[in-house]
Motif scaffolding. Structure first.
Motif, PDB file in Angstrom:
ATOM      1  N   THR A 261      11.250   9.201   1.908  1.00 11.02           N
ATOM      2  CA  THR A 261      11.507   7.948   2.145  1.00 11.02           C
ATOM      3  C   THR A 261       9.948   7.214   2.398  1.00 11.02           C
ATOM      4  O   THR A 261       9.183   7.964   2.755  1.00 11.02           O
ATOM      5  N   ILE A 262      10.251   5.859   2.386  1.00  7.90           N
ATOM      6  CA  ILE A 262       8.761   5.099   2.495  1.00  7.90           C
ATOM      7  C   ILE A 262       8.850   4.501   3.982  1.00  7.90           C
ATOM      8  O   ILE A 262       9.397   3.433   4.207  1.00  7.90           O
ATOM      9  N   PHE A 263       7.961   5.059   4.528  1.00  4.58           N
ATOM     10  CA  PHE A 263       7.588   4.466   6.093  1.00  4.58           C
ATOM     11  C   PHE A 263       6.453   3.545   6.024  1.00  4.58           C
ATOM     12  O   PHE A 263       6.146   3.177   4.927  1.00  4.58           O
ATOM     13  N   SER A 264       6.201   3.105   7.189  1.00  7.98           N
ATOM     14  CA  SER A 264       5.234   2.074   7.464  1.00  7.98           C
ATOM     15  C   SER A 264       3.819   2.281   6.721  1.00  7.98           C
ATOM     16  O   SER A 264       3.404   3.565   6.644  1.00  7.98           O
ATOM     17  N   GLY A 265       2.978   1.299   6.354  1.00  4.64           N
ATOM     18  CA  GLY A 265       1.964   1.270   5.778  1.00  4.64           C
ATOM     19  C   GLY A 265       1.191  -0.309   5.404  1.00  4.64           C
ATOM     20  O   GLY A 265       1.864  -1.173   5.816  1.00  4.64           O
ATOM     21  N   SER A 266       0.227  -0.240   4.891  1.00  6.36           N
ATOM     22  CA  SER A 266      -0.602  -1.542   4.474  1.00  6.36           C
ATOM     23  C   SER A 266      -0.597  -1.684   2.716  1.00  6.36           C
ATOM     24  O   SER A 266      -0.221  -0.743   2.157  1.00  6.36           O
ATOM     25  N   ALA A 267      -1.250  -2.724   2.726  1.00 11.36           N
ATOM     26  CA  ALA A 267      -1.393  -3.068   1.011  1.00 11.36           C
ATOM     27  C   ALA A 267      -2.785  -3.567   1.203  1.00 11.36           C
ATOM     28  O   ALA A 267      -3.354  -4.503   2.080  1.00 11.36           O
ATOM     29  N   VAL A 268      -3.588  -3.522   0.031  1.00 14.78           N
ATOM     30  CA  VAL A 268      -4.886  -3.985  -0.177  1.00 14.78           C
ATOM     31  C   VAL A 268      -4.965  -4.624  -1.577  1.00 14.78           C
ATOM     32  O   VAL A 268      -4.086  -4.128  -2.599  1.00 14.78           O
ATOM     33  N   VAL A 269      -5.928  -5.667  -1.801  1.00 16.57           N
ATOM     34  CA  VAL A 269      -6.154  -6.144  -3.221  1.00 16.57           C
ATOM     35  C   VAL A 269      -7.440  -5.267  -3.814  1.00 16.57           C
ATOM     36  O   VAL A 269      -8.515  -5.527  -2.973  1.00 16.57           O
ATOM     37  N   ASP A 270      -7.320  -4.511  -4.730  1.00 14.42           N
ATOM     38  CA  ASP A 270      -8.556  -3.526  -5.181  1.00 14.42           C
ATOM     39  C   ASP A 270      -9.160  -4.650  -6.091  1.00 14.42           C
ATOM     40  O   ASP A 270      -9.345  -4.365  -7.165  1.00 14.42           O
ATOM     41  N   SER A 271     -10.132  -5.488  -5.597  1.00 14.15           N
ATOM     42  CA  SER A 271     -10.805  -6.466  -6.472  1.00 14.15           C
ATOM     43  C   SER A 271     -11.672  -5.887  -7.243  1.00 14.15           C
ATOM     44  O   SER A 271     -11.919  -6.376  -8.586  1.00 14.15           O
ATOM     45  N   ALA A 272     -12.399  -4.847  -6.835  1.00 17.83           N
ATOM     46  CA  ALA A 272     -13.483  -4.206  -7.700  1.00 17.83           C
ATOM     47  C   ALA A 272     -12.696  -3.024  -8.493  1.00 17.83           C
ATOM     48  O   ALA A 272     -13.785  -2.113  -9.043  1.00 17.83           O
TER      49      ALA A 272
END
Ligand code: FRU
Length: 474
Positions: free
Chosen positions: A78-89
């Motif tokens: 299942t999908i537990f907590s985490g983060s997200a980023v924008v990979d601009s490069a």
């Protein structure tokens, strides 16, 4: 759009899922003019269960639009907590400006076999601003070495070292990892086994710099459950420095970002550069699964802007509602230099949603009592002798769903200033108290039989309030 006032306890200016269970905020990222909020979600039930990432967006951090579920459980868990980023490069090669989610896969089947390696870190990417997601084919990207609690990755780009840093909660300490491409990670260091509060397991960390008059101070947030200052779940933090490898604290004091019982798993948005916007889950694991809402469970806190301030030689975080929220307020009553002898009754607030701002008070005993015609009352105030703020929800409505819910919660006054100021945001079933420009913060939920429309300020001393402003949300 603000939700309609048709369901009991449904807040107006706090995010709630339309239906189903919600806990931690996840993957908060600002991208192309929108604030994305993902969240721990069980769509099919109002109690915790198989975790998905729900998804909502907002342009102003006040009005939220819920979108389809972003991440579903898969063969890795299942999908537990985490983060997200924008990979601009495009360091990961998924595409320019790919949105990349870094989360914990929780493998329940593996857990049942007795293995300790059931939590592993995985990634997924989206090329359409979070609408559709592809899980990376070589998941998991960070394998469990044999630690039962190994989760909640928070990632950011560390420019001086030109690498990604991943901060992970690993049972009773934090482990930092680094990567050039979000796919390959190597351990940098560990922190905290013998520092901070350890009344429970460490969860949901965050690491970021704040500026104090140009000086950079690094903040490490570590959520803790249980072991909070008023019982159960709470958010502690450390201040110090970070050199791309190690976090070094600048003192050994235990510090709490919010002293109330109902802010947990709080972390900050990525993609907002120097501005740090914090959001927490407005509940507590002690009773989150049994609160008396019907079609959904739990709300998020108000989004809060973080700053840093030195008080008695120690760095402290201050948090205040974001300015976007302040802009939606419409004053309904404004008074200056009011002397309170016993009681002062303010204008009634239609739906039990309002903000009250008090400025320039002396630090003497006073109580703000919120009540309704059913006899429910919530008391918020200051106790001079103990030098503490308090929120007492003992008689504020339903409490029978939990043994530990009723009670008076307290928080120290940290400010050294001679006058007190308070900001109190109330939204049907929650109160957030920001005292002394956000130095002492307390969040508390409650379940009144009807909205708390009456506001009365009480003081036995003669209390002079320089400024008073009562506002509605518009
Ligand atoms: C914190 C937490 C996290 C975990 C998630 C599971 O509230 O326990 O550590 O990833 O909730 O839903």
């Amino acid at each position: 759009e603000l939700p309609a006032h048709t369901e009991a306890y449904r807040p107006q200016f706090h995010f709630t899922p339309h239906k189903g269970w919600m806990n931690d905020p996840n993957g908060m990222v600002y991208f192309n003019g929108s604030y994305h909020l993902f969240f721990q979600h069980n769509p099919d039930s109002t109690v915790w269960g198989p975790m998905h990432w729900g998804h909502a967006v907002s342009k102003d951090l006040v009005r939220w639009k819920e979108l389809p579920i972003a991440l579903y459980p898969d063969s890795l868990g299942t999908i537990f907590s985490g983060s997200a980023v924008v990979d601009s490069a495009n360091t990961a090669g998924f595409g320019k400006n790919a949105m990349v989610a870094i989360y914990t896969n929780h493998n329940t089947a593996l857990e049942k076999t007795g293995s300790d390696k059931f939590q592993n870190q995985s990634i997924a990417y989206s090329l359409d601003a979070g609408s559709s997601w592809t899980k990376y084919k070589d998941n998991p990207i960070l394998l469990n070495p044999g630690i039962r609690d190994y989760r909640d990755p928070k990632v950011f780009w560390y420019q001086p070292g030109k690498k990604w840093i991943l901060t992970l909660a690993t049972l009773d300490h934090i482990t930092f990892y680094a990567s050039p491409d979000l796919k390959h990670w190597k351990e940098e260091s560990r922190f905290g086994k013998n520092l901070g509060a350890h009344g429970g397991v460490w969860e949901c960390p965050d690491l970021f710099p704040l500026k104090d008059n140009g000086e950079e101070v690094w903040v490490l947030i570590v959520n803790l459950n249980p072991g909070g200052p008023n019982g159960g779940s709470a958010t502690q933090y450390f201040t110090g420095s970070f050199d791309g490898h190690h976090f070094t604290p600048d003192d050994t004091h235990i510090k709490w970002l919010d002293y109330g019982p109902d802010e947990y798993a709080g972390i900050t948005w990525s993609g907002t550069s120097d501005r740090k916007i914090f959001l927490g889950w407005m509940s507590n694991w002690q009773y989150a699964n049994s609160v008396p809402t019907k079609n959904w469970r739990s709300a998020m806190t108000l989004p809060r802007e973080l700053s840093i301030k030195k008080i008695k030689d120690q760095y402290r975080i201050t948090s205040l509602p974001v300015k976007e929220f302040e802009k939606t307020l419409q004053p309904i009553q404004q008074l200056s230099n009011v002397m309170i002898k016993n009681n002062l009754d303010l204008a009634q607030v239609a739906k039990g949603t309002f903000q009250l701002d008090l400025g320039g008070l002396p630090p003497v005993d006073f109580t703000i009592e919120l009540s309704n015609t059913k006899g429910d009352k919530l008391e918020i105030g200051f106790d001079k002798k103990a030098n503490r703020y308090f929120i007492d929800r003992t008689h504020a409505g339903a409490t029978d769903f939990s043994q530990v819910f009723a009670g008076k919660h307290v928080a120290p006054r940290l400010s050294t200033s001679r006058s007190v100021n308070l900001k109190l945001a109330v939204d049907v079933a929650s109160a957030e108290l920001f005292a002394d420009n956000g130095l002492t913060v307390m969040t508390s939920i409650f379940f009144p039989r009807e909205p708390l429309r009456n506001i009365r300020i009480q003081s036995e001393n003669a209390l002079l309030i320089k400024q008073l402003k009562l506002s509605a949300i518009h």
